[in-house]
Structure formats: structure tokens, C-alpha cells
Design an enzyme around this catalytic site. Sequence first.
Site, PDB file in Angstrom:
ATOM      1  N   ARG A  15      98.658  34.311 -51.676  1.00  0.00           N
ATOM      2  CA  ARG A  15      98.690  35.783 -51.496  1.00  0.00           C
ATOM      3  C   ARG A  15      99.896  36.036 -50.587  1.00  0.00           C
ATOM      4  O   ARG A  15     100.120  37.235 -50.419  1.00  0.00           O
ATOM      5  CB  ARG A  15      97.341  36.101 -50.675  1.00  0.00           C
ATOM      6  CG  ARG A  15      96.336  36.457 -51.770  1.00  0.00           C
ATOM      7  CD  ARG A  15      95.664  35.805 -52.339  1.00  0.00           C
ATOM      8  NE  ARG A  15      94.709  36.119 -53.463  1.00  0.00           N
ATOM      9  CZ  ARG A  15      93.783  35.413 -54.137  1.00  0.00           C
ATOM     10  NH1 ARG A  15      93.692  33.915 -53.701  1.00  0.00           N
ATOM     11  NH2 ARG A  15      93.089  35.863 -55.248  1.00  0.00           N
ATOM     12  N   LYS A  65     102.706  20.552 -46.030  1.00  0.00           N
ATOM     13  CA  LYS A  65     102.854  21.042 -44.474  1.00  0.00           C
ATOM     14  C   LYS A  65     103.208  19.670 -43.760  1.00  0.00           C
ATOM     15  O   LYS A  65     104.104  20.030 -42.786  1.00  0.00           O
ATOM     16  CB  LYS A  65     101.416  21.524 -44.156  1.00  0.00           C
ATOM     17  CG  LYS A  65     101.273  23.035 -44.651  1.00  0.00           C
ATOM     18  CD  LYS A  65     100.187  23.650 -44.129  1.00  0.00           C
ATOM     19  CE  LYS A  65      99.973  25.073 -44.176  1.00  0.00           C
ATOM     20  NZ  LYS A  65      98.874  25.587 -43.471  1.00  0.00           N
ATOM     21  N   ASN A  86     104.391  25.442 -41.425  1.00  0.00           N
ATOM     22  CA  ASN A  86     103.904  26.287 -42.394  1.00  0.00           C
ATOM     23  C   ASN A  86     105.083  27.370 -42.652  1.00  0.00           C
ATOM     24  O   ASN A  86     105.135  28.037 -43.613  1.00  0.00           O
ATOM     25  CB  ASN A  86     102.568  26.906 -42.341  1.00  0.00           C
ATOM     26  CG  ASN A  86     102.780  28.063 -41.075  1.00  0.00           C
ATOM     27  OD1 ASN A  86     103.826  28.000 -40.226  1.00  0.00           O
ATOM     28  ND2 ASN A  86     101.780  28.814 -41.244  1.00  0.00           N
ATOM     29  N   GLY A 127      85.321  20.625 -39.111  1.00  0.00           N
ATOM     30  CA  GLY A 127      86.368  20.011 -39.526  1.00  0.00           C
ATOM     31  C   GLY A 127      87.352  19.400 -38.429  1.00  0.00           C
ATOM     32  O   GLY A 127      87.537  19.838 -37.543  1.00  0.00           O
ATOM     33  N   ASN A 151      82.960  16.805 -37.317  1.00  0.00           N
ATOM     34  CA  ASN A 151      83.484  16.273 -38.395  1.00  0.00           C
ATOM     35  C   ASN A 151      82.515  15.196 -39.443  1.00  0.00           C
ATOM     36  O   ASN A 151      82.058  14.198 -38.739  1.00  0.00           O
ATOM     37  CB  ASN A 151      84.827  15.623 -38.332  1.00  0.00           C
ATOM     38  CG  ASN A 151      85.691  15.811 -39.762  1.00  0.00           C
ATOM     39  OD1 ASN A 151      85.899  16.903 -40.298  1.00  0.00           O
ATOM     40  ND2 ASN A 151      86.529  14.680 -40.166  1.00  0.00           N
TER      41      ASN A 151
HETATM   42  P1  ATR Z   1      93.205  20.923 -44.353  1.00  0.00           P
HETATM   43  O1  ATR Z   1      94.299  20.798 -44.212  1.00  0.00           O
HETATM   44  O2  ATR Z   1      93.086  22.478 -45.173  1.00  0.00           O
HETATM   45  O3  ATR Z   1      92.298  21.101 -43.172  1.00  0.00           O
HETATM   46  P2  ATR Z   1      92.055  18.502 -45.021  1.00  0.00           P
HETATM   47  O4  ATR Z   1      92.991  17.982 -44.052  1.00  0.00           O
HETATM   48  O5  ATR Z   1      91.993  17.823 -46.319  1.00  0.00           O
HETATM   49  O6  ATR Z   1      92.491  19.860 -45.402  1.00  0.00           O
HETATM   50  O7  ATR Z   1      90.537  18.739 -44.357  1.00  0.00           O
HETATM   51  C1  ATR Z   1      89.373  18.997 -45.124  1.00  0.00           C
HETATM   52  C2  ATR Z   1      88.159  19.110 -43.882  1.00  0.00           C
HETATM   53  O8  ATR Z   1      87.163  19.680 -44.623  1.00  0.00           O
HETATM   54  C3  ATR Z   1      88.049  17.633 -43.186  1.00  0.00           C
HETATM   55  O9  ATR Z   1      87.509  17.997 -42.072  1.00  0.00           O
HETATM   56  C4  ATR Z   1      86.887  17.084 -44.313  1.00  0.00           C
HETATM   57  O10 ATR Z   1      86.120  16.086 -43.498  1.00  0.00           O
HETATM   58  P3  ATR Z   1      86.520  14.587 -43.734  1.00  0.00           P
HETATM   59  O11 ATR Z   1      87.413  14.503 -42.419  1.00  0.00           O
HETATM   60  O12 ATR Z   1      85.278  13.893 -43.482  1.00  0.00           O
HETATM   61  O13 ATR Z   1      87.100  14.382 -44.987  1.00  0.00           O
HETATM   62  C5  ATR Z   1      86.183  18.508 -44.476  1.00  0.00           C
HETATM   63  N1  ATR Z   1      85.270  18.418 -45.693  1.00  0.00           N
HETATM   64  C6  ATR Z   1      85.814  18.656 -47.093  1.00  0.00           C
HETATM   65  N2  ATR Z   1      84.608  18.108 -48.032  1.00  0.00           N
HETATM   66  C7  ATR Z   1      83.596  17.917 -46.868  1.00  0.00           C
HETATM   67  C8  ATR Z   1      82.230  17.797 -47.466  1.00  0.00           C
HETATM   68  N3  ATR Z   1      81.898  17.568 -48.647  1.00  0.00           N
HETATM   69  N4  ATR Z   1      81.304  17.435 -46.263  1.00  0.00           N
HETATM   70  C9  ATR Z   1      81.877  17.744 -45.002  1.00  0.00           C
HETATM   71  N5  ATR Z   1      83.133  17.890 -44.743  1.00  0.00           N
HETATM   72  C10 ATR Z   1      83.986  18.243 -45.608  1.00  0.00           C
END
Ligand code: ATR
Length: 279
Positions: A15, A65, A86, A127, A151
Site C-alpha cells: 500500500r 529487510k 525498511n 512474536g 513466542n
Molecule cells: P516478521 O518479520 O513479519 O516478524 P517472521 O520473522 O517470520 O516475520 O516472524 C513471524 C512470527 O510469527 C514469529 O514470531 C513466529 O513464531 P516462531 O518464531 O515460532 O516461528 C510467529 N508465528 C508464525 N506462525 C505461527 C503460528 N502458527 N503459531 C504461533 N506463532 C506463529
Amino acid sequence: MKKACVIGWPITHSRSPLIHNYWLKQLGIEGRYERVPIEPAALEQFISSLARSGYLGCNVTIPHKEAVSRLVTIADEDTQAIGTVNTVYLREARIFGTNTDAEGFLANLNWRAPELELSNQLVVVLGAGGSSLAVVAALLSAGVPGIAIVNRTHERAEAVRKRFGHRVQPVSWERREDVLTSASLLVNTTSLGMTGQPRMDLDLRRLPDSAVVTDIVYSPLVTPLLRQAAQRGLKTVTGLGMLLHQAVRGFELWFGQRPDVTQTLYDLVAMDIDPGYQP
Ligand code: ATR
């Protein structure tokens, strides 16, 4: 014609062009903001030839990034701590990178929940990925005394603690509801609840009545987590405001004027995300 762009792979959903082209028009600047798909193998070449391509700089999104942070000069400590870039801009033939997500996050909270006092409050962050690092950096700079990082993968939460120090406490995913009792702010930085992703399984009953809930996911505009919070009577802040506010400094670095985030702009982008949105 002044030019900037956003790069990513894929880039169709960004966007940012809507936001920056709105400001260019508003401020009467003769310029253009484009969407440029760049695959990972072409990233280095694109960044090194930015000026030759006629760009003043660019925004950087998934999956570049982190990789971009190794290709540019990073002049500020906050960006070094976050470890991702970013926003890229040129100064005297040098290529600089910065991260505006942290200030975007804080400015959005300040815009939508100005009464929220962060300096003596506990915050729960769901997260520990790339977006979580910017949120944690922002909260620490605002003086938050303690952040529970919940997390699924413990090692990643532990890595956030190692990076930012003792004010960050890793919490297991299983205990995510236990830590809500003393939180003044709950932030989702996971991809759960995003269009096409699984929903967040979290019961908000234990949050204090005064708590604010925010999501950095902005598609859908109102995530199931925010809907649940609103149904419980809690104040909610959508992630779209963060997207708008993180764009401000990039625009200023490239085009030399600081744009305003307004409700009109919010409504414009909200309608693009959710055609059923009612201002
Ligand atoms: P970003 O850069 O957008 O933060 P990322 O680095 O891939 O993307 O992080 C995604 C986050 O979503 C992580 O905290 C991930 O948890 P993990 O570290 O355990 O992978 C979390 N996440 C994604 N899918 C998930 C799920 N099904 N249940 C719980 N946490 C999830």
C-alpha cells in the site's frame, strides 16, 4: 521528476504507493512513487544502481529487510539494534539505510491511544520475528520497564532478550494467557490473524479493563484479535496507523517535506484494504 519506490518479492500488495503518491499530490511535489518487484538474486545490483536508475531512495519489504541492512551504511544506533532496514536513501553519493518501524509504532499509539502511559507499565509482545524487534526497540525507548515476549519458538524469544537485555523476558507460548493479568498493552507481531494465515488462539479475559490491544497486522484491517478485544470493551489500535506513520520519515528523507498522517489518508488506505470499510 523526483522518484522513489518500494521493493519486495512479491510486491503486488504493498500500500506504500497509495500513501506516498497521495502525499506527493497533497504537497504539490512533482514526483512519483513506484512499486518495483526485485527478486533476491537481483537485490544487490538494484541497491547499488539506485541513483543511476533515477531513484532518491526506496522502501524495503519482505523478504529483503535483513539483506539490505548488509548492503547500506547504517548511521543510527536504533537501526543497528533492530538489524533490519525498511528505508533506503542517498546522501552525497552514499547509500544509507534506516528503520522507521519503531517510530511508526510509537506514533500510531500516540495518535490513537494518547492516554496510554508506557513509562511504568508492563507490555506483552506476541512474536519474536523481524517485526517484533522494531516493536521491542520502540517500547524500550519509550521507557517501558518490562516486556514479556511470548513466542512459539523459545530460542527466538531468548535471542530478543540477548539483543535488548534484561527488561525483556521470554515467555512460552503455552503461558500466553497467564502473562496478560498485569499488561497495560498487548501487541501482536506474529502473522497469526493475517488474511490467509491461521487465527490467533488467545483468550483475552485476563487482561485488565484498562489495557490497550494493538496488532501490526493490517490486512484485514480489524484482525480477529482486535475484534475480540473490542467485544471485551478494550481500547484497540489497528496496524494501519503504524504503516502510515512509518512512511513519514522516508518521504521526508527523499522529498524534503514532512507529510501529515490524517484521518482522510487513513480512510483512503482502509478502503483499499477493506472495500466494506465505513469511515
Ligand atoms: P516478521 O518479520 O513479519 O516478524 P517472521 O520473522 O517470520 O516475520 O516472524 C513471524 C512470527 O510469527 C514469529 O514470531 C513466529 O513464531 P516462531 O518464531 O515460532 O516461528 C510467529 N508465528 C508464525 N506462525 C505461527 C503460528 N502458527 N503459531 C504461533 N506463532 C506463529
